[in-house]
Design an enzyme around this catalytic site. Structure first.
Site, PDB file in Angstrom:
ATOM      1  N   ASN A  11     -39.683  -2.608  12.400  1.00 30.73           N
ATOM      2  CA  ASN A  11     -39.777  -1.306  12.806  1.00 30.73           C
ATOM      3  C   ASN A  11     -39.642  -1.544  14.448  1.00 30.73           C
ATOM      4  O   ASN A  11     -40.073  -2.057  15.365  1.00 30.73           O
ATOM      5  CB  ASN A  11     -41.424  -0.594  12.960  1.00 30.73           C
ATOM      6  CG  ASN A  11     -41.554   0.516  13.680  1.00 30.73           C
ATOM      7  OD1 ASN A  11     -40.528   1.290  14.063  1.00 30.73           O
ATOM      8  ND2 ASN A  11     -43.060   0.853  13.924  1.00 30.73           N
ATOM      9  N   LYS A  13     -38.946   0.852  16.490  1.00 29.64           N
ATOM     10  CA  LYS A  13     -39.668   1.678  17.416  1.00 29.64           C
ATOM     11  C   LYS A  13     -38.518   2.751  18.454  1.00 29.64           C
ATOM     12  O   LYS A  13     -37.300   2.597  18.006  1.00 29.64           O
ATOM     13  CB  LYS A  13     -40.529   1.153  18.335  1.00 29.64           C
ATOM     14  CG  LYS A  13     -41.597   0.604  17.375  1.00 29.64           C
ATOM     15  CD  LYS A  13     -42.824   0.124  18.248  1.00 29.64           C
ATOM     16  CE  LYS A  13     -43.622  -0.719  17.215  1.00 29.64           C
ATOM     17  NZ  LYS A  13     -44.954  -0.878  17.589  1.00 29.64           N
ATOM     18  N   HIS A  99     -47.218   6.405  11.007  1.00 32.03           N
ATOM     19  CA  HIS A  99     -47.573   4.971  11.890  1.00 32.03           C
ATOM     20  C   HIS A  99     -48.494   5.500  13.064  1.00 32.03           C
ATOM     21  O   HIS A  99     -48.578   6.691  13.274  1.00 32.03           O
ATOM     22  CB  HIS A  99     -46.179   4.814  12.674  1.00 32.03           C
ATOM     23  CG  HIS A  99     -46.179   3.400  13.416  1.00 32.03           C
ATOM     24  ND1 HIS A  99     -46.927   3.336  14.723  1.00 32.03           N
ATOM     25  CD2 HIS A  99     -45.969   2.099  13.182  1.00 32.03           C
ATOM     26  CE1 HIS A  99     -46.921   2.129  15.116  1.00 32.03           C
ATOM     27  NE2 HIS A  99     -46.211   1.524  14.015  1.00 32.03           N
ATOM     28  N   GLU A 101     -48.512   4.948  15.954  1.00 31.16           N
ATOM     29  CA  GLU A 101     -48.313   5.739  17.325  1.00 31.16           C
ATOM     30  C   GLU A 101     -47.807   7.408  16.966  1.00 31.16           C
ATOM     31  O   GLU A 101     -47.740   8.217  17.546  1.00 31.16           O
ATOM     32  CB  GLU A 101     -46.833   5.183  17.603  1.00 31.16           C
ATOM     33  CG  GLU A 101     -47.293   3.591  18.198  1.00 31.16           C
ATOM     34  CD  GLU A 101     -46.435   2.543  18.059  1.00 31.16           C
ATOM     35  OE1 GLU A 101     -45.340   2.604  17.904  1.00 31.16           O
ATOM     36  OE2 GLU A 101     -46.884   1.435  18.392  1.00 31.16           O
ATOM     37  N   GLU A 169     -52.027  -1.592   8.869  1.00 28.16           N
ATOM     38  CA  GLU A 169     -51.709  -1.862  10.696  1.00 28.16           C
ATOM     39  C   GLU A 169     -53.079  -1.565  11.354  1.00 28.16           C
ATOM     40  O   GLU A 169     -53.394  -0.232  11.776  1.00 28.16           O
ATOM     41  CB  GLU A 169     -50.785  -1.178  11.042  1.00 28.16           C
ATOM     42  CG  GLU A 169     -49.242  -1.365  10.404  1.00 28.16           C
ATOM     43  CD  GLU A 169     -48.085  -1.093  11.357  1.00 28.16           C
ATOM     44  OE1 GLU A 169     -47.331  -1.991  11.443  1.00 28.16           O
ATOM     45  OE2 GLU A 169     -47.815   0.064  11.436  1.00 28.16           O
ATOM     46  N   GLY A 175     -48.625  -4.308  18.849  1.00 23.79           N
ATOM     47  CA  GLY A 175     -48.354  -4.577  19.897  1.00 23.79           C
ATOM     48  C   GLY A 175     -49.102  -5.433  20.998  1.00 23.79           C
ATOM     49  O   GLY A 175     -48.938  -5.449  22.182  1.00 23.79           O
ATOM     50  N   SER A 215     -49.046  -7.496  15.200  1.00 25.96           N
ATOM     51  CA  SER A 215     -48.370  -8.886  16.112  1.00 25.96           C
ATOM     52  C   SER A 215     -48.079  -9.765  14.876  1.00 25.96           C
ATOM     53  O   SER A 215     -48.386 -11.095  15.215  1.00 25.96           O
ATOM     54  CB  SER A 215     -49.608  -9.064  17.000  1.00 25.96           C
ATOM     55  OG  SER A 215     -49.907  -8.117  17.914  1.00 25.96           O
TER      56      SER A 215
END
Ligand code: PEP
Length: 256
Positions: A11, A13, A99, A101, A169, A175, A215
């Protein structure tokens, strides 16, 4: 050992101008084609603006191309959105949906994710449906319950092992450099599969790939990818370095 073929998905991003994206794709495609028979699938999901450029670079490789999101409608008055048909038009085979985000930045709900997945399936795209708990939910002992509720509400009834992948996730691991323990990951993936089995039947549930994301790096990939119910990874930061992404892919256990 699982018969599910591992999927290593990157991904990217909101990273990469087209020249940079092309360079990264050339490196990844070259590494993949150095071992064409390796028993894992690789996928990259660049930003929308780089999809066509990256697709051209990857054309004669076996690396798949995916979008990072799509709208649930076919077309129309949805400024700033991209439809599943538009992704298919630039040769995408996959799309990441839900996701964390997107859920946080754009308030996307489980119901929307379910509709997006159905729309993606209608265009023969494989939907990668993301779920995961926050740190607060993990610390209050609600992680399994929260994630299984997300699965029930985000995965559509037409989901099958051919058209759907799940990505677990934990939000607090994305991250941040923090990784869930292997025991917690296996417990969660096993519960997700149980929930899928109740929803879709055991044959579909046994075939659906469940990726871990948060991560994942060359240093921790082998241990995570060896877990019984982990069928690959959804990788953010480390997918922007071809060597790291490739090392993670090579950490996949072989299929029995
Ligand atoms: C992700 O964004 O899906 C992700 C897992 O990111 P990272 O690998 O950087 O934690």
């Amino acid at each position: 050992m699982s018969e599910r073929r591992p999927l290593i998905a990157g991904n990217w991003k909101m990273n990469g101008m087209r020249a940079e994206a092309r360079r990264l794709a050339v490196e990844i495609g070259t590494l993949r084609m150095s071992q064409p028979d390796a028993e894992f699938d690789m996928l990259v999901c660049p930003p929308f603006t780089a999809l066509e450029a990256v697709g051209q670079v990857l054309e004669n490789t076996s690396v798949y191309l995916g979008g990072q999101n799509c709208h649930a409608s076919e077309k129309g008055a949805h400024t700033g959105d991209i439809s599943p048909a538009m992704l298919a038009d630039v040769d995408c085979t996959h799309v990441i949906l839900g996701h964390s985000e997107r859920r946080t930045d754009h308030q996307e709900t489980n119901e929307q994710v379910k509709a997006q997945a159905q729309a993606a399936h209608a265009q023969s795209l494989i939907a990668i449906i993301c779920v995961g708990e926050t740190l607060e939910e993990r610390e209050s002992g609600k992680a399994l319950e929260v994630v299984c509720e997300q699965i029930k509400a985000s995965v559509p009834g037409d989901a099958s092992y051919g058209n759907t992948v799940i990505a677990y996730e934990p939000v607090w691991a994305i991250g941040t450099g923090k990784v869930a323990t292997p025991a917690d990951v296996q417990e969660m993936h096993s519960d997700i599969r149980k929930t899928l089995s109740e929803m879709l039947g055991s044959e579909e549930a046994e075939g659906i790939r469940i990726l871990y994301g948060g991560s994942m790096k060359p240093e921790n990939a082998k241990e995570l990818l060896a877990l019984d119910d982990v069928d690959g990874g959804l990788i953010g930061g480390a997918s922007l370095k071809a060597e790291d992404f490739w090392t993670i892919a090579q950490s996949c256990p072989s299929i029995s």
